[in-house]
Design a protein around this motif. Structure first.
Motif, PDB file in Angstrom:
ATOM      1  N   ALA A 577       0.789  -1.368  -0.001  1.00 36.46           N
ATOM      2  CA  ALA A 577       0.151  -0.092  -0.073  1.00 36.46           C
ATOM      3  C   ALA A 577       0.932   1.052  -0.042  1.00 36.46           C
ATOM      4  O   ALA A 577       0.308   1.990  -0.524  1.00 36.46           O
ATOM      5  CB  ALA A 577      -1.136  -0.248   1.195  1.00 36.46           C
ATOM      6  N   SER A 578       1.650   1.265   1.299  1.00 39.31           N
ATOM      7  CA  SER A 578       2.750   1.947   0.500  1.00 39.31           C
ATOM      8  C   SER A 578       4.329   2.337   0.754  1.00 39.31           C
ATOM      9  O   SER A 578       4.347   1.266   1.299  1.00 39.31           O
ATOM     10  CB  SER A 578       2.070   3.604   1.973  1.00 39.31           C
ATOM     11  N   ALA A 579       5.296   3.034   1.387  1.00 36.65           N
ATOM     12  CA  ALA A 579       6.467   2.443   1.160  1.00 36.65           C
ATOM     13  C   ALA A 579       6.476   2.267   2.877  1.00 36.65           C
ATOM     14  O   ALA A 579       7.115   1.262   3.899  1.00 36.65           O
ATOM     15  CB  ALA A 579       7.768   3.961   1.564  1.00 36.65           C
ATOM     16  N   ASP A 580       5.358   2.950   4.361  1.00 36.89           N
ATOM     17  CA  ASP A 580       5.058   2.407   5.880  1.00 36.89           C
ATOM     18  C   ASP A 580       4.811   0.703   5.462  1.00 36.89           C
ATOM     19  O   ASP A 580       4.975   1.133   6.553  1.00 36.89           O
ATOM     20  CB  ASP A 580       4.772   3.387   6.060  1.00 36.89           C
ATOM     21  N   ILE A 581       3.239   0.771   4.727  1.00 39.64           N
ATOM     22  CA  ILE A 581       3.252  -0.601   4.686  1.00 39.64           C
ATOM     23  C   ILE A 581       2.834  -1.258   3.752  1.00 39.64           C
ATOM     24  O   ILE A 581       2.612  -0.801   2.770  1.00 39.64           O
ATOM     25  CB  ILE A 581       1.479   0.139   5.316  1.00 39.64           C
ATOM     26  N   ASP A 582       3.374  -2.632   4.334  1.00 40.56           N
ATOM     27  CA  ASP A 582       4.308  -3.903   3.863  1.00 40.56           C
ATOM     28  C   ASP A 582       2.738  -4.990   3.582  1.00 40.56           C
ATOM     29  O   ASP A 582       2.941  -5.776   2.258  1.00 40.56           O
ATOM     30  CB  ASP A 582       5.039  -4.214   3.897  1.00 40.56           C
ATOM     31  N   ALA A 583       2.161  -4.638   3.213  1.00 37.19           N
ATOM     32  CA  ALA A 583       0.724  -5.071   3.439  1.00 37.19           C
ATOM     33  C   ALA A 583      -0.090  -4.460   2.473  1.00 37.19           C
ATOM     34  O   ALA A 583      -0.344  -3.319   1.593  1.00 37.19           O
ATOM     35  CB  ALA A 583      -0.662  -5.047   4.114  1.00 37.19           C
ATOM     36  N   PRO A 584      -0.568  -5.517   1.158  1.00 38.06           N
ATOM     37  CA  PRO A 584      -1.409  -5.046   0.039  1.00 38.06           C
ATOM     38  C   PRO A 584      -2.381  -4.268  -0.459  1.00 38.06           C
ATOM     39  O   PRO A 584      -3.193  -3.779   1.608  1.00 38.06           O
ATOM     40  CB  PRO A 584      -1.449  -6.298  -0.561  1.00 38.06           C
ATOM     41  N   LEU A 585      -2.679  -3.020  -0.813  1.00 38.38           N
ATOM     42  CA  LEU A 585      -3.147  -2.085  -1.055  1.00 38.38           C
ATOM     43  C   LEU A 585      -5.007  -3.277  -0.831  1.00 38.38           C
ATOM     44  O   LEU A 585      -5.486  -2.081  -0.070  1.00 38.38           O
ATOM     45  CB  LEU A 585      -2.625  -0.999  -2.252  1.00 38.38           C
ATOM     46  N   VAL A 586      -4.604  -3.943  -1.602  1.00 33.69           N
ATOM     47  CA  VAL A 586      -6.778  -4.959  -1.088  1.00 33.69           C
ATOM     48  C   VAL A 586      -6.686  -5.140  -0.082  1.00 33.69           C
ATOM     49  O   VAL A 586      -7.633  -5.527   0.088  1.00 33.69           O
ATOM     50  CB  VAL A 586      -6.089  -6.274  -2.340  1.00 33.69           C
ATOM     51  N   ASP A 587      -5.565  -5.608   1.064  1.00 29.50           N
ATOM     52  CA  ASP A 587      -6.190  -5.382   1.853  1.00 29.50           C
ATOM     53  C   ASP A 587      -6.275  -4.497   2.626  1.00 29.50           C
ATOM     54  O   ASP A 587      -7.109  -4.203   3.600  1.00 29.50           O
ATOM     55  CB  ASP A 587      -4.991  -6.813   2.794  1.00 29.50           C
ATOM     56  N   VAL A 588      -5.651  -3.401   3.248  1.00 30.85           N
ATOM     57  CA  VAL A 588      -6.213  -1.995   3.187  1.00 30.85           C
ATOM     58  C   VAL A 588      -7.261  -1.780   3.263  1.00 30.85           C
ATOM     59  O   VAL A 588      -7.771  -1.136   4.043  1.00 30.85           O
ATOM     60  CB  VAL A 588      -4.582  -1.358   3.659  1.00 30.85           C
ATOM     61  N   MET A 589      -7.517  -1.554   1.985  1.00 30.72           N
ATOM     62  CA  MET A 589      -8.938  -1.651   1.744  1.00 30.72           C
ATOM     63  C   MET A 589     -10.045  -2.281   2.200  1.00 30.72           C
ATOM     64  O   MET A 589     -11.232  -2.028   2.792  1.00 30.72           O
ATOM     65  CB  MET A 589      -8.878  -1.554   0.080  1.00 30.72           C
TER      66      MET A 589
END
Length: 758
Positions: A577-589
């Protein structure tokens, strides 16, 4: 009695005569106004009969009708919110002013639409309702300016079925139709109020309806009308009534704060700010030639639009009889027109505004103002026609023949391939003008009106049968060919069909699809839906329609205002999702269902799903992946937190989230909702920082320790706007009561004086 009082009394007498005083005349006006509305309903039904999707094109089927169904279903279940995170870019309903969520007539129509399975039929019902209300407003307005009942009835029938109003507003831009309708009623009631014949509460009520329609052209129109009426009162030297009109206008203006402050408050994160400019790209910009052909029913204006350099419908059509009958009006009659100065002011403004550049701040596409200009023109026509027809002369006959011939030639010159349609239009208009003049000269204006209304029905039938044209211009050359299906396939209208394709969906649903290869079958089966149609199919759909967008989210998913994405979107959602968040965007959404269009990503859709996902459905158009363990039932809750932070949702709603936080160290919590301006957060009552995270998601900084995190959304400016609207309503009610009591007292004193000794 002072001169100004005498002038006001004289003008009021003219107005009373126009609108049918004494009371038996008023009953006739009610009857004729209702008859005009019924006639317009018949013409609208004719349009629906000739094409069952006539009122279900453009924004109507992707934005308004499906969202009305969603809103109505929520209202019936006792739920109503100003912002729904589950709709993502399109869910900030308070800021999306165009939805008109504060308009009481809209709210009633939302509930009505929710009972329909066929959204095209629902759209027809709502559009026809507004056209009928518009007809009554036009009739009353014409009567207020001194037109007789017959001519007033004629233009009350003609304006609702004129080009822009019927073919664009009623068919695809219902917010514009509502704004125009309530503007007309406001104009009528405001002028009656300016003459002392209506209490302040009446124009305020119509002003409230116009403002809450959410279309910016309504407030513009109200300002123009108030200025024109103010000029009339200044010329009459009626300072007292001018002050009351100013007070009423200020109170109506206060309602705008409730409607538009949330939009302005959200603009910093949307694409709206880039639209505020003065420029001219010639898109939807009419010219004098288009207006001069306003009585040719088959003229298709050369206005740049979404389909190319030429329009495919008669969008600048006014009425077949207006221009041809101009030579027969009694122009030499020098009697003053009631409110002629005000009409001239409004007409001059809209003529200039209609010919303006394509972009003036947030006002785009001056084409939208054509109907306002046509309304003023029709009012002047009705007033002049009320004086009767001028005698028959060769000059008048020649002028009428020339006008009709010019209109037909203009139509042919723009689209010479539609020769048969132009010939039929020329024949109908020519015969109609001749019959109307003969009837008017022999039997009077009522007979002329009767003929004109019948011919209006015939002309409408010609238009409904011929357009939209079977040929569309190809922008790459000058050839014509049969029109392809609308972008995105043929509109789906059955709610049951839409939901059939969403049976396997769970939780937050992200559709990754473009519109280039979507077929009619895809949409009719609910496989791939765009705009708010996806919201009807499944309330968890990320796909929605937005007039604002959300810059960061749209850029990250390369998503347009209807939810279509580019081919890179598949890769982007599985990247961190970002440089600080290693989880994929699909998970963060918080996405639990992925709908992948095969033509957009054939390699991905043909392969196996990632670990933790399974194939729930597959067909020729798409593959549906569903998580083995869905993240959340809907958008909104926490989906990611920094290392050392445990966050568990205790309670959630569209406007608030309550989360139990256990943090070993200070860090970040991310929610599956967009960071619209207006969010605040507290931990155990202490404010903490709210920020825009990856893809525009809401990010909250929490301190170390245990605590209760509460996140709350309040639309910027809404509380102040509601207070202003409430205060304005109270002021208007008090002023209406006060002026009514004063009027009764003056009449009582006057009656006592008449009854006294002589």
């Amino acid at each position: 009695m002072t001169a100004s009082t005498e002038t006001t009394a004289a003008m009021a007498a003219v107005d009373d005569a126009a609108v049918g005083d004494p009371r038996p005349g008023r009953r006739w006006d009610v009857l004729v106004g209702v008859l005009a509305a019924v006639t317009v309903v018949g013409l609208a039904t004719l349009a629906q009969w000739r094409g069952t999707l006539f009122f279900y094109v453009g924004d109507m089927y992707e934005q308004f009708a499906p969202l009305w169904h969603v809103f109505g279903s929520q209202l019936r279940s006792g739920q109503w919110v100003a912002m729904d995170p589950a709709a993502w870019m399109g869910g900030n309903y308070a800021a999306e002013a165009l939805n008109g969520i504060w308009n009481p007539v809209n709210l009633a129509n939302f509930v009505l639409v929710s009972y329909f399975d066929n959204l095209s039929l629902a759209a027809f019902v709502v559009a026809t309702e507004m056209l009928a209300i518009l007809a009554i407003g036009v009739y009353l307005l014409a009567r207020t300016y001194g037109a007789h009942r017959g001519p007033s009835f004629l233009i009350a029938v003609a304006i609702p079925v004129s080009g822009l109003t019927l073919w664009y507003e009623a068919a695809g831009w219902p917010a514009g139709l509502a704004a125009f309708t309530w503007f007309v009623h406001f104009w009528w009631s405001a002028r009656r109020f300016a003459l002392g014949r209506l209490p302040m509460i009446v124009p305020f009520a119509f002003g409230f309806l116009a403002m809450t329609a959410g279309n910016p052209y309504a407030p513009l129109g109200l300002v123009v009308v108030l200025a024109a009426l103010g000029i009339e009162l200044i010329l009459r030297r009626d300072v007292g009534r001018l002050l009351l009109l100013t007070l009423m206008g200020a109170c109506v203006g206060a309602v705008a704060l409730m409607v538009f402050l949330p939009l302005l408050g959200a603009s910093e994160v949307t694409t709206r700010q880039s639209l505020a400019a003065i420029a001219n790209d010639t898109f939807l910009v009419p010219d004098l030639g288009d207006l001069a052909a306003g009585s040719s029913p088959t003229y298709l204006p050369s206005i740049a639009n979404w389909k190319g350099p030429l329009d495919s419908v008669p969008s600048t059509y006014l009425a077949w009889f207006v221009l041809p009958l101009l030579p027969w009006l009694r122009w030499s009659d020098r009697r003053a027109i009631s409110g002629g100065v005000g009409l001239a002011v409004v007409g001059a403004f809209y003529l200039i505004a209609t010919l303006a550049p394509s972009n003036l701040w947030l006002f785009r596409w001056p084409f939208r103002l054509v109907e306002y200009l046509y309304l003023v023109s029709a009012l002047g026509f009705a007033v002049l026609l009320s004086r009767g027809l001028a005698p028959v002369t060769r000059r008048r006959v020649g002028a009428t023949v020339g006008i009709v011939a010019f209109g037909a030639y203009s139509a042919w010159a723009v689209r010479p391939d539609l020769g048969l349609e132009h010939l039929v239009g020329l024949t109908v208009v020519g015969a109609g003008v001749a019959a109307a003049v003969v009837a008017g000269r022999r039997a009077g204006i009522v007979a002329l009106v009767a003929v004109a209304v019948v011919v209006t029905g015939v002309v409408s039938m010609v238009q409904f049968s011929a357009f939209p044209s079977v040929a569309q211009p190809i922008t790459s050359d000058d050839e014509f060919r049969p029109a392809p299906l609308p972008d995105g396939g043929s509109p789906v209208f059955s709610v049951a069909d839409m939901r059939r394709g969403a049976i396997e969906y769970r939780g937050v649903v992200l559709q990754l699809a473009d519109r280039l290869s979507v077929t009619t079958e895809d949409t009719r089966e609910g496989r791939l839906l765009f705009g708010n149609l996806a919201r009807v199919a499944d309330l968890g759909a990320v796909t929605s329609y937005t007039g604002m967008g959300f810059d960061a989210f749209a850029d990250e998913l390369c998503m347009d205002y209807r939810g279509a994405v580019c081919g890179d979107a598949v890769e982007r959602i599985f990247a961190p999702a970002s440089a600080d968040i290693d989880a994929p965007l699909v998970d963060v959404m918080g996405v639990s269902t992925l709908v992948i269009q095969r033509t957009l990503a054939p390699r991905v859709s043909d392969g196996p799903p990632p670990i933790g996902w399974r194939v729930a459905a597959a067909d020729v158009a798409r593959v549906v992946w569903v998580r083995d363990s869905p993240i959340a039932a809907s958008a909104g809750p926490v989906t990611w937190s920094s290392a050392g932070i445990d966050a568990e949702t205790r309670a959630d709603s569209p406007m608030t989230e309550t989360v139990d936080v256990n943090a070993d160290r200070a860090g970040t919590v991310v929610f599956s909702r967009l960071a619209w301006p207006g969010y605040t957060a507290t931990v155990d009552g202490r404010p903490v920082e709210v920020a825009e995270g990856p893809a525009g998601l809401l990010e909250v900084e929490v301190p170390a320790g245990d605590g209760l995190l509460r996140v709350e959304y309040t639309p910027p400016g809404l509380a102040f706007g509601r207070a202003a609207a409430l205060a304005a309503t109270v002021i208007v009610v008090l002023a209406s009561v006060a002026t009514s009591l004063m009027g009764r007292r003056r009449r009582s004193v006057a009656n006592a004086g008449l009854a006294g000794p002589h």
